[in-house]
Design a protein around this motif. Structure first.
Motif, PDB file in Angstrom:
ATOM      1  N   GLN A  98       9.914  -9.060  -1.019  1.00 21.10           N
ATOM      2  CA  GLN A  98       8.474  -9.012  -1.228  1.00 21.10           C
ATOM      3  C   GLN A  98       8.145  -8.762  -2.698  1.00 21.10           C
ATOM      4  OE1 GLN A  98       6.760  -6.133   1.479  1.00 21.10           O
ATOM      5  NE2 GLN A  98       6.952  -7.497   3.239  1.00 21.10           N
ATOM      6  N   TYR A  99       7.198  -9.555  -3.206  1.00 22.46           N
ATOM      7  CA  TYR A  99       6.662  -9.369  -4.556  1.00 22.46           C
ATOM      8  C   TYR A  99       5.146  -9.239  -4.437  1.00 22.46           C
ATOM      9  CZ  TYR A  99      11.052 -10.600  -6.922  1.00 22.46           C
ATOM     10  OH  TYR A  99      12.343 -10.611  -7.384  1.00 22.46           O
ATOM     11  N   LYS A 100       4.643  -8.079  -4.805  1.00 26.61           N
ATOM     12  CA  LYS A 100       3.210  -7.832  -4.677  1.00 26.61           C
ATOM     13  C   LYS A 100       2.391  -8.717  -5.610  1.00 26.61           C
ATOM     14  CE  LYS A 100      -0.279  -4.195  -5.125  1.00 26.61           C
ATOM     15  NZ  LYS A 100      -0.541  -2.775  -5.472  1.00 26.61           N
ATOM     16  N   ASP A 101       2.933  -8.998  -6.804  1.00 26.72           N
ATOM     17  CA  ASP A 101       2.149  -9.678  -7.836  1.00 26.72           C
ATOM     18  C   ASP A 101       2.728 -11.032  -8.242  1.00 26.72           C
ATOM     19  OD1 ASP A 101       0.275  -7.385  -8.364  1.00 26.72           O
ATOM     20  OD2 ASP A 101       2.156  -6.406  -8.886  1.00 26.72           O
TER      21      ASP A 101
ATOM     22  N   ASN B  85       0.373 -10.400   4.400  1.00 25.75           N
ATOM     23  CA  ASN B  85       1.326 -10.972   3.472  1.00 25.75           C
ATOM     24  C   ASN B  85       1.287 -12.497   3.507  1.00 25.75           C
ATOM     25  OD1 ASN B  85       2.003  -8.344   3.006  1.00 25.75           O
ATOM     26  ND2 ASN B  85       4.071  -8.476   3.868  1.00 25.75           N
TER      27      ASN B  85
ATOM     28  N   CYS C 150      -2.748 -10.455  -2.187  1.00 26.51           N
ATOM     29  CA  CYS C 150      -1.806 -10.250  -1.088  1.00 26.51           C
ATOM     30  C   CYS C 150      -0.360 -10.266  -1.600  1.00 26.51           C
ATOM     31  CB  CYS C 150      -1.989 -11.334  -0.024  1.00 26.51           C
ATOM     32  SG  CYS C 150      -1.710 -13.002  -0.612  1.00 26.51           S
ATOM     33  N   THR C 151       0.502  -9.566  -0.878  1.00 31.80           N
ATOM     34  CA  THR C 151       1.933  -9.537  -1.199  1.00 31.80           C
ATOM     35  C   THR C 151       2.592 -10.843  -0.759  1.00 31.80           C
ATOM     36  OG1 THR C 151       2.065  -7.132  -1.004  1.00 31.80           O
ATOM     37  CG2 THR C 151       4.120  -8.354  -0.733  1.00 31.80           C
TER      38      THR C 151
ATOM     39  N   LYS D 251       5.078 -12.472 -12.788  1.00 33.77           N
ATOM     40  CA  LYS D 251       4.132 -11.639 -12.049  1.00 33.77           C
ATOM     41  C   LYS D 251       2.864 -11.430 -12.877  1.00 33.77           C
ATOM     42  CE  LYS D 251       6.095  -7.913 -10.470  1.00 33.77           C
ATOM     43  NZ  LYS D 251       6.927  -6.675 -10.515  1.00 33.77           N
TER      44      LYS D 251
END
Length: 324
Positions: free
Chosen positions: A302-305, A149, A216-217, A255
């Motif tokens: 957490q935001y993956k994108d 991350n 990556c997140t 995102k």
């Protein structure tokens, strides 16, 4: 809230237009003081924002005029949301201002525009030189986070960490008239009202010798502290650099979902009008976020994108900051 039509691959534009609309001070300034100049897009933004405020049953189509004004053809080629966010602001009249009260006038450039100095310090004579200029966003490197991350807080710390030049990398000092050990770092000399962080997901890989997307997140904090250095005139005309921190609060995330060759943009935005409720803006679809990304006592989510992260300056009650 109201969605925007995707004319082919214009989700990148829709996402940043929704962020601009949901930035209340920018929206109100454009609606109240937009010019009719054909060289700028103020009147197109005003028309779009007024349509979005109506919350009509049908989908707003006014964004097609902004596409034409920005010469976004062909519409089936996806572009970079960060680039066109800046292009929109650069094509907005700099003299649009909103009167806050009898003494303070807020210019739209001040909302998103800050000033950043590249400060070099000689470690021998302690002379300090500044190379200062405006900035729209702070770019944060992701390369070191490929295996896990990415912490936005650590990324900010790394951005402002000084680099030391010594040995074969010594720098020339005019005062010492010699090559010396020195440090160089970034310093914000004027905080924007809205701070944009750009995660450098699209970068060149020397391993593959091509551009790639880093997937990556991102660990995104609700509030952040950004250092600032003010130049204050002291006794005997000596200039002192006084450091302080500015607190910012998250209100929007753009995102990018997908890979380098394609993908899709969405915006997740907190609404002041709806009591701090979060909404997902996905072209024509606008839905309320099912859960609060920051429940009680939680400062990081957490935001993956996550690609573009927007923070609004927090000002303590009872204090008004006036730049002179």
């Amino acid at each position: 809230y109201h969605g925007l039509i995707n004319y082919g691959a214009t989700c990148y534009l829709n996402s940043v237009l929704q962020v601009l609309f949901m930035t209340e001070e920018f929206r109100e300034a454009v609606i109240r003081f937009a010019t009719s100049s054909e060289d700028k897009i103020d009147h197109h933004l005003k028309g779009l924002f007024e349509e979005l405020q109506k919350r009509a049953a049908k989908t707003c189509i006014e964004s097609k005029y902004i596409l034409k004004a920005l010469k976004l053809l062909p519409v089936h080629e996806q572009q970079d949301a960060a680039e066109y966010f800046e292009r929109i602001l650069m094509n907005t009249s700099g003299n649009i201002c909103m009167l806050i009260n009898a003494y303070i006038c807020l210019c739209v450039f001040k909302i998103f525009h800050g000033r950043l100095s590249h400060r070099t310090s000689c470690l021998k004579c302690e002379n300090v030189t500044d190379s200062e200029g405006p900035f729209w966003h702070l770019p944060l490197e992701l390369q070191d986070s490929c295996g896990g991350n990415f912490s936005v807080e650590n990324g900010i710390k790394m951005f402002f960490t000084p680099t030391t030049f010594n040995g074969d990398n010594q720098m020339y000092c005019e005062i010492c008239d010699d090559k010396v050990d020195a440090t160089r770092k970034y310093v914000i000399t004027d905080h924007p009202d809205v701070l944009l962080l750009m995660l450098k997901r699209f970068d060149f890989s020397y391993r593959f010798m091509s551009y790639i997307k880093i997937n990556c997140t991102a660990e995104v904090p609700h509030t952040i502290e950004i250092p600032e250095s003010l130049c204050v005139r002291g006794l005997r005309l000596i200039f002192l650099h006084v450091s302080q921190n500015q607190t910012y609060e998250l209100y929007a995330v753009v995102k990018h979902i997908g890979d380098l060759r394609g993908g899709h943009y969405q915006a997740v935005i907190k609404s002041k009008d709806e009591g701090g409720t979060w909404f997902v803006f996905d072209d024509t679809s606008v839905t309320q976020l099912g859960v609060n990304p920051f429940p009680d006592n939680v400062n990081v989510t957490q935001y993956k994108d996550a690609y573009l992260i927007f923070y609004r300056k927090k000002i303590e009650r009872g204090k008004v900051r006036i730049d002179v």
